[in-house]
Scaffold this active site. Structure first.
Site, PDB file in Angstrom:
ATOM      1  CB  SER A  11      -0.935   0.004   1.214  1.00 27.19           C
ATOM      2  OG  SER A  11      -0.209  -0.242   2.404  1.00 27.19           O
ATOM      3  NE  ARG A  12       1.346   2.906   4.923  1.00 28.60           N
ATOM      4  CZ  ARG A  12       2.316   2.826   5.832  1.00 28.60           C
ATOM      5  NH1 ARG A  12       3.326   3.666   5.822  1.00 28.60           N
ATOM      6  NH2 ARG A  12       2.267   1.897   6.776  1.00 28.60           N
ATOM      7  CB  VAL A  61       2.119 -10.281   7.093  1.00 26.52           C
ATOM      8  CG1 VAL A  61       2.115  -9.876   5.647  1.00 26.52           C
ATOM      9  CG2 VAL A  61       2.653  -9.206   8.002  1.00 26.52           C
ATOM     10  CB  SER A 139      16.675  -4.226   7.714  1.00 26.38           C
ATOM     11  OG  SER A 139      17.413  -3.126   8.220  1.00 26.38           O
ATOM     12  CE1 TYR A 152      12.424  -3.195  10.741  1.00 18.81           C
ATOM     13  CE2 TYR A 152      14.755  -2.621  10.778  1.00 18.81           C
ATOM     14  CZ  TYR A 152      13.567  -2.765  10.082  1.00 18.81           C
ATOM     15  OH  TYR A 152      13.514  -2.483   8.721  1.00 18.81           O
ATOM     16  CB  ALA A 154      16.199  -9.935  16.975  1.00 15.48           C
TER      17      ALA A 154
HETATM   18  P1  NAP Z   1       6.390   1.778   5.097  1.00 12.71           P
HETATM   19  O1  NAP Z   1       6.411   2.872   4.101  1.00 12.71           O
HETATM   20  O2  NAP Z   1       6.125   2.073   6.526  1.00 12.71           O
HETATM   21  O3  NAP Z   1       5.345   0.667   4.573  1.00 12.71           O
HETATM   22  C1  NAP Z   1       5.133  -0.483   5.338  1.00 12.71           C
HETATM   23  C2  NAP Z   1       4.159  -1.383   4.601  1.00 12.71           C
HETATM   24  O4  NAP Z   1       3.975  -2.572   5.397  1.00 12.71           O
HETATM   25  C3  NAP Z   1       2.796  -0.733   4.425  1.00 12.71           C
HETATM   26  O5  NAP Z   1       2.295  -1.058   3.148  1.00 12.71           O
HETATM   27  C4  NAP Z   1       1.961  -1.399   5.514  1.00 12.71           C
HETATM   28  O6  NAP Z   1       0.597  -1.541   5.145  1.00 12.71           O
HETATM   29  C5  NAP Z   1       2.587  -2.780   5.557  1.00 12.71           C
HETATM   30  N1  NAP Z   1       2.279  -3.453   6.807  1.00 12.71           N
HETATM   31  C6  NAP Z   1       2.665  -3.116   8.068  1.00 12.71           C
HETATM   32  N2  NAP Z   1       2.162  -3.988   8.943  1.00 12.71           N
HETATM   33  C7  NAP Z   1       1.455  -4.896   8.237  1.00 12.71           C
HETATM   34  C8  NAP Z   1       0.708  -6.047   8.574  1.00 12.71           C
HETATM   35  N3  NAP Z   1       0.556  -6.444   9.836  1.00 12.71           N
HETATM   36  N4  NAP Z   1       0.130  -6.759   7.576  1.00 12.71           N
HETATM   37  C9  NAP Z   1       0.246  -6.368   6.293  1.00 12.71           C
HETATM   38  N5  NAP Z   1       0.935  -5.282   5.909  1.00 12.71           N
HETATM   39  C10 NAP Z   1       1.523  -4.558   6.874  1.00 12.71           C
HETATM   40  O7  NAP Z   1       7.762   0.984   5.111  1.00 12.71           O
HETATM   41  P2  NAP Z   1       8.846   0.685   3.970  1.00 12.71           P
HETATM   42  O8  NAP Z   1      10.008   1.534   4.236  1.00 12.71           O
HETATM   43  O9  NAP Z   1       8.233   0.688   2.624  1.00 12.71           O
HETATM   44  O10 NAP Z   1       9.247  -0.789   4.405  1.00 12.71           O
HETATM   45  C11 NAP Z   1       9.036  -1.929   3.598  1.00 12.71           C
HETATM   46  C12 NAP Z   1       9.974  -3.026   4.078  1.00 12.71           C
HETATM   47  O11 NAP Z   1      11.327  -2.597   3.917  1.00 12.71           O
HETATM   48  C13 NAP Z   1       9.815  -3.364   5.559  1.00 12.71           C
HETATM   49  O12 NAP Z   1       9.924  -4.750   5.748  1.00 12.71           O
HETATM   50  C14 NAP Z   1      10.979  -2.644   6.196  1.00 12.71           C
HETATM   51  O13 NAP Z   1      11.379  -3.236   7.412  1.00 12.71           O
HETATM   52  C15 NAP Z   1      12.021  -2.784   5.113  1.00 12.71           C
HETATM   53  N6  NAP Z   1      13.105  -1.797   5.227  1.00 12.71           N
HETATM   54  C16 NAP Z   1      12.858  -0.457   5.128  1.00 12.71           C
HETATM   55  C17 NAP Z   1      13.910   0.439   5.241  1.00 12.71           C
HETATM   56  C18 NAP Z   1      13.713   1.919   5.147  1.00 12.71           C
HETATM   57  O14 NAP Z   1      14.664   2.675   5.447  1.00 12.71           O
HETATM   58  N7  NAP Z   1      12.562   2.414   4.750  1.00 12.71           N
HETATM   59  C19 NAP Z   1      15.194  -0.038   5.482  1.00 12.71           C
HETATM   60  C20 NAP Z   1      15.416  -1.390   5.592  1.00 12.71           C
HETATM   61  C21 NAP Z   1      14.357  -2.275   5.438  1.00 12.71           C
HETATM   62  P3  NAP Z   1      -0.590  -0.812   5.970  1.00 12.71           P
HETATM   63  O15 NAP Z   1      -0.276   0.654   5.994  1.00 12.71           O
HETATM   64  O16 NAP Z   1      -1.807  -1.155   5.182  1.00 12.71           O
HETATM   65  O17 NAP Z   1      -0.612  -1.413   7.326  1.00 12.71           O
END
Ligand code: NAP
Length: 244
Positions: A11-12, A61, A139, A152, A154
């Site tokens: 979604s985002r 999830v 990550s 996170y 872990a």
């Molecule tokens: P984000 O913009 O906060 O988006 C998070 C996404 O996860 C949203 O679509 C949210 O959907 C979904 N989500 C959260 N809880 C959920 C649940 N219980 N069931 C289903 N969907 C769920 O974060 P992002 O930066 O795009 O992160 C995406 C992935 O990359 C994550 O695994 C994050 O740990 C990893 N990551 C991000 C970074 C960074 O710097 N941004 C760095 C390393 C790794 P809803 O809004 O509908 O709940």
């Protein structure tokens, strides 16, 4: 028929950028969301308006049966589940003693158990097809650990362990399993950080900037494609040189 991809948390942020790229490349895209009904549906409607294939399904999830239904529905609609991108995740920043154990449990449930549930649920479909690609978004903190992000880190380290083990288990069935370990990516996940903290962080990134969600999406597309057929059990760091 073109290939299908399930992107959790589409979604985002990174998930949405990945959905757009895969839809543009002709995949039948299924995104899941938990809370962001409006942005998930806006995204799929705008892709559909361009003649691309995208549907949104509400599924947490951390809920095994909701995720099982997503794969059942995807296989029913598109005949197969070709690619799974385990992207959904949350993060919280606090010391180990200050972070409420209930919040730590949420991190483990979504960031690690969610990946496990999705991998488990998709496996029968991919094994019967004798093909499939699983890409888990970990990550760099799962590789090296972050202070004040113990749960996170872990969970994300667990995702790397899961990726390596499952890659070995599923290779005989023609399925590859890889992880992407992003560094600091410009999404809502980092909204909690102050501008000063972000600037300090960026100063330490050798390439001198944050990454974009599109750069993670491009790597996921590569790992899903024919050129990555012989790559499995690997962790691709995309972090501007912060972790080498
Ligand atoms: P984000 O913009 O906060 O988006 C998070 C996404 O996860 C949203 O679509 C949210 O959907 C979904 N989500 C959260 N809880 C959920 C649940 N219980 N069931 C289903 N969907 C769920 O974060 P992002 O930066 O795009 O992160 C995406 C992935 O990359 C994550 O695994 C994050 O740990 C990893 N990551 C991000 C970074 C960074 O710097 N941004 C760095 C390393 C790794 P809803 O809004 O509908 O709940």
């Amino acid at each position: 028929m073109s290939q299908s991809v399930v992107i959790t948390g589409g979604s985002r942020g990174i998930g949405a950028a990945t959905a757009i790229l895969f839809a543009r490349k002709g995949y039948q895209v299924v995104i899941t969301y938990n809370e962001s009904f409006e942005s998930a549906n806006l995204l799929t409607r705008s892709l559909s308006a361009r003649g691309l294939s995208a549907v949104a399904m509400k599924a947490n999830v951390a809920n095994r049966s909701e995720m099982e239904l997503v794969f059942k529905e995807t296989a029913y609609r598109f005949g197969s589940v070709d690619v799974l991108i385990n992207n959904a995740g949350i993060s919280m920043i606090d010391t180990i003693t200050r972070l409420d154990p209930i919040d730590a449990d949420r991190i483990f449930d979504i960031d690690l158990k969610g990946v496990y549930y999705c991998c488990r649920a998709v496996t029968p479909y991919m094994v019967s097809q004798k093909s499939g690609r699983i890409i888990n978004i970990s990550s760099m903190w799962g590789q090296v650990g972050a202070s004040c992000e113990v749960a996170y880190s872990a969970a994300k380290a667990g995702v790397i362990g899961l990726t390596k083990a499952l890659a070995k288990e599923l290779a005989p069935s023609g399925i590859t399993v890889n992880a992407i370990a992003p560094g600091l990516i410009e999404t809502g996940m980092n909204a909690e950080l102050s501008v000063e903290d972000l600037n300090r962080f960026v100063e330490d990134i050798p390439l001198g900037r944050m990454g974009s969600p599109e750069e993670i999406a491009a790597a996921a597309l590569f790992l899903s494609g024919e050129d990555a057929e012989y790559i499995t059990g690997q962790v691709l760091g995309i972090n501007g040189g912060y972790v080498v």
